[in-house]
Design a protein around this motif. Sequence first.
Motif, mmCIF file in Angstrom:
data_model
loop_
_atom_site.group_PDB
_atom_site.id
_atom_site.type_symbol
_atom_site.label_atom_id
_atom_site.label_comp_id
_atom_site.label_asym_id
_atom_site.label_seq_id
_atom_site.Cartn_x
_atom_site.Cartn_y
_atom_site.Cartn_z
ATOM 1 N N ILE A 190 0.773 -1.220 -0.062
ATOM 2 C CA ILE A 190 0.040 -0.014 -0.013
ATOM 3 C C ILE A 190 0.934 1.131 -0.040
ATOM 4 N N LYS B 278 -10.044 4.085 1.629
ATOM 5 C CA LYS B 278 -11.059 3.851 2.736
ATOM 6 C C LYS B 278 -12.037 2.918 2.301
ATOM 7 N N GLU C 181 -11.049 -0.376 1.098
ATOM 8 C CA GLU C 181 -10.901 -1.394 2.359
ATOM 9 C C GLU C 181 -12.127 -1.861 3.105
ATOM 10 N N GLU C 182 -13.092 -0.940 3.207
ATOM 11 C CA GLU C 182 -14.563 -1.335 3.805
ATOM 12 C C GLU C 182 -15.157 -2.368 3.152
ATOM 13 N N ARG D 89 -8.867 -5.208 4.561
ATOM 14 C CA ARG D 89 -7.542 -4.671 4.356
ATOM 15 C C ARG D 89 -6.560 -5.748 3.636
ATOM 16 N N LEU E 56 -6.861 -5.704 -0.069
ATOM 17 C CA LEU E 56 -6.561 -4.520 -0.578
ATOM 18 C C LEU E 56 -4.833 -4.540 -0.614
ATOM 19 N N GLN E 57 -4.303 -5.046 0.359
ATOM 20 C CA GLN E 57 -2.731 -5.129 0.525
ATOM 21 C C GLN E 57 -2.291 -6.084 -0.700
#
Length: 384
Positions: A194, A222, A225-226, A230, A233-234
């Motif tokens: 990220i 944000k 991610e929601e 996470r 996302l990473q």
Amino acid sequence: ITKEALREGWDCSFAYLLGIIPNVGSNTGVTQLVGRILRQPNAKKTGIKDLDESYAYYVRDDSGQILDRVVAGFKNEGLEDLVSNIKKADHEDFKPKTVNIKKELKDKYANTFYLPVWLMIESEKAKRRFNYALHIKPRLDFSRLELEDEFMKSLKQSLSEERSERAAFAVTLDDKSRTIYTTEKLSDDAEKNINISYMTRRFTEIVENPFLARTLADSCLKAVEEKIGRKNLQEHFSFIVSLIVKYLTEEKARREEQVFLDYIENKKLLLAVSDDETIGYSVPETDTITVSRLPNTFQYYLFEDVELETMNNLEKKVGQILDNQAKILWWFRNKASKSWYAIQGWKEHKIRPDFVAAKKRGKDGFEILYIIESKGEHLSGNPD
């Protein structure tokens, strides 16, 4: 073929030929460009005169000015000893030449030389040329941009196709010219993937304002991610950024077009021809070409002569097709430079068509003007 790299300090020790295609405006620019080829082959004297010299070729007619800039640049850099070694060689075959619109066409069809442009109607009497920076860009507001549910759903579905595993491949040739390749799996540190600065830089290509780009990047991260968590996302950060950038680019184009269409619907924008020099456009009265060794066989070309040397095969073919038309009045090859014809739509960059052609009505009347963009068959179906 390069552009900024030459001026940014890229060194190629075996380069000794330089072609300057566009005009170079500054003394520093010319000096830095020529400096790229002063190192000679492998930076050593060979004893062969032709290889111990550097050669700069340029297509503009201001050779004296270019030479003066090089000399001034060398002096400023403390290289006065090189000035005496600069020699200028003229090639008679490539002298610039100014050509005019054919007199018989200018006398009879001057009213056909006005081409359509988009005009903004600011008041009953005030009109001005449509300008993307003035009339589109200020109305693009990305401060409240949100990623739509449909995009989020598409993003989540596409992640299953992506793998976080990485591999490096090395391919080499052995002494017998046989290929040898090795594969190495790389560990993936998800936490380091990220990179908000990278995402912000990508966003500035679209919204330009770096502060707004950072705010957008934060809000998008944000929201994503929601939606996906996470860990996802990473693992898929770069892929997710590319999808969001594509989404933003498409959204920007949609908004640009909508602003443009709103102007038209509200009768604030119209397509018109005008003989007013401040708002209208007419074909340049002269053209500067390089004298060609090839004979000009076009009968209906608008100008007295044409620069055949710079026309590719497709352009020559299209030109011949136009010249062979029974109802052609005149035609010319449009140039991709400031004083020549360009169409400004809702996108930032203008379209510069390849040809303009006038069709005649009856024996010698004027019927309609064609703006032509020629493309090779290999681009058939390409949305761009």
